[in-house]
Design an enzyme around this catalytic site. Structure first.
Site, PDB file in Angstrom:
ATOM      1  N   LYS A  50       0.842  -1.209   0.000  1.00 51.76           N
ATOM      2  CA  LYS A  50       0.000   0.000   0.000  1.00 51.76           C
ATOM      3  C   LYS A  50       0.875   1.257   0.000  1.00 51.76           C
ATOM      4  CE  LYS A  50      -3.908  -2.281   2.220  1.00 51.76           C
ATOM      5  NZ  LYS A  50      -4.666  -2.594   3.431  1.00 51.76           N
ATOM      6  N   GLN A  94      -4.934  -1.430   9.783  1.00 53.99           N
ATOM      7  CA  GLN A  94      -4.840  -2.738   9.139  1.00 53.99           C
ATOM      8  C   GLN A  94      -5.430  -3.820  10.045  1.00 53.99           C
ATOM      9  OE1 GLN A  94      -3.750  -3.082   5.983  1.00 53.99           O
ATOM     10  NE2 GLN A  94      -4.044  -5.286   5.958  1.00 53.99           N
ATOM     11  N   ASP A 117     -11.038   3.116   3.973  1.00 47.00           N
ATOM     12  CA  ASP A 117     -11.345   1.686   3.858  1.00 47.00           C
ATOM     13  C   ASP A 117     -12.846   1.454   3.699  1.00 47.00           C
ATOM     14  OD1 ASP A 117      -9.472  -0.374   3.820  1.00 47.00           O
ATOM     15  OD2 ASP A 117      -9.040  -0.227   5.969  1.00 47.00           O
TER      16      ASP A 117
HETATM   17  N1  GUN Z   1      -7.074  -6.744   6.115  1.00 47.72           N
HETATM   18  C1  GUN Z   1      -7.341  -7.464   5.005  1.00 47.72           C
HETATM   19  N2  GUN Z   1      -7.867  -6.675   4.040  1.00 47.72           N
HETATM   20  C2  GUN Z   1      -7.926  -5.427   4.566  1.00 47.72           C
HETATM   21  C3  GUN Z   1      -8.364  -4.175   4.057  1.00 47.72           C
HETATM   22  O1  GUN Z   1      -8.823  -4.036   2.913  1.00 47.72           O
HETATM   23  N3  GUN Z   1      -8.250  -3.115   4.914  1.00 47.72           N
HETATM   24  C4  GUN Z   1      -7.768  -3.249   6.180  1.00 47.72           C
HETATM   25  N4  GUN Z   1      -7.721  -2.165   6.942  1.00 47.72           N
HETATM   26  N5  GUN Z   1      -7.358  -4.403   6.673  1.00 47.72           N
HETATM   27  C5  GUN Z   1      -7.433  -5.475   5.873  1.00 47.72           C
END
Ligand code: GUN
Length: 282
Positions: A50, A94, A117
């Site tokens: 990311k 996350q 998100d």
């Molecule tokens: N863990 C797995 N996929 C995601 C996501 O798209 N966003 C976040 N914050 N955590 C994750």
């Protein structure tokens, strides 16, 4: 018939380029803060990807690493200060969090206007009702994949395997908005094949390696594979037995290179949208 491949990597690259062009036109560079609590190795890889993607499109990113032992109160305090920081456009915590921290209150502490998100219940509520909030990145990416191959969901039957808050449930809402008939299935659904064989679009998001076999798929269906698993030889694979299913489907997403790149592209896009709104452009 062998299915055509939906090239998520190429489609995601288009969204990244679009985002980069728009970022270049902003007065202030957008900023995304990614919070990691603990050392989950998969999360570390996802976050690295990311951050790298942010750099590529000109979004400033900052990684806030908190120890595994961090308390819920410490994490809430960190989020509160980022909410108040006018230079921060997006906040992402996350998941998964360590087991001593409940994700619900944490996700609700993020200001909905910085919730790139799309996991805050305010944005979830908007998704279910009027639309217009941040859309969760993986489901939004799946809709973009279908758009990119020129497929309309209007009147089609979409069957989703998996009812997670991150993929299955929000995807159902997005597909309903596109006038699909949506069937949700999950681990308690008896006779799963009965449903999957009716799907014009079949989405597998259950986290079980090569679970979807050719005899579960209608001829000519579009198959979207959200899974990221390891097979018996340790090789990366999805929730779909791709080699067999591609002989039945009309289009299929590969793993890797299908849905995965779209999740990151949509995160960049959501961060751009946040910055545009905060700068009064949208
Ligand atoms: N863990 C797995 N996929 C995601 C996501 O798209 N966003 C976040 N914050 N955590 C994750």
């Amino acid at each position: 018939m062998t299915a055509q491949i939906i090239d998520g990597k190429r489609i995601a690259q288009g969204i990244r380029q679009y985002t980069k062009d728009k970022v270049n036109k902003l007065l202030r560079v957008p900023k995304l803060v990614v919070i990691q609590v603990g050392e989950n190795p998969a999360s570390t890889v996802y976050i690295r990807n990311k951050i790298r993607a942010c750099n590529e499109v000109g979004i400033t990113s900052y990684e806030l690493r908190l120890p595994q032992t961090c308390s819920e109160a410490n994490l809430l305090e960190a989020i509160r200060s980022l909410n108040e920081d006018p230079t921060v456009d997006g906040i992402l915590v996350q998941l998964p969090l360590p087991s001593h921290i409940q994700s619900g209150p944490i996700l609700e502490a993020i200001h909905p206007e910085k919730d790139v998100d799309g996991f805050h219940i305010y944005n979830t509520g908007k998704l279910v009702t009027t639309g217009g909030g941040f859309k969760p990145c993986t489901p939004a990416g799946i809709i973009e994949l279908l758009n990119a191959i020129g497929y309309s969901l209007e009147g089609k039957h979409a069957v989703i395997l998996g009812r997670s808050n991150i993929v299955g449930k929000p995807l159902a809402m997005l597909m309903l908005q596109e006038n699909a008939t949506v069937t949700m299935t999950h681990s308690h659904t008896p006779n799963l094949s009965y449903y999957t064989k009716q799907a014009d679009v079949l989405v597998a998001a259950i986290g079980r390696a090569k679970f979807v076999k050719a005899d579960m798929v209608k001829k000519g269906a579009i198959v979207i594979d959200v899974g990221t698993n390891r097979d018996e030889n340790g090789k990366l694979c999805g929730d779909v037995d791709t080699d067999a299913v591609k002989e039945v489907a009309s289009w299929i997403t590969p793993v890797p290179g299908g849905v995965g790149p779209m999740t990151i592209a949509m995160l960049l896009h959501n961060t751009l949208l946040s910055a545009q709104k905060r700068q009064g452009i949208l």
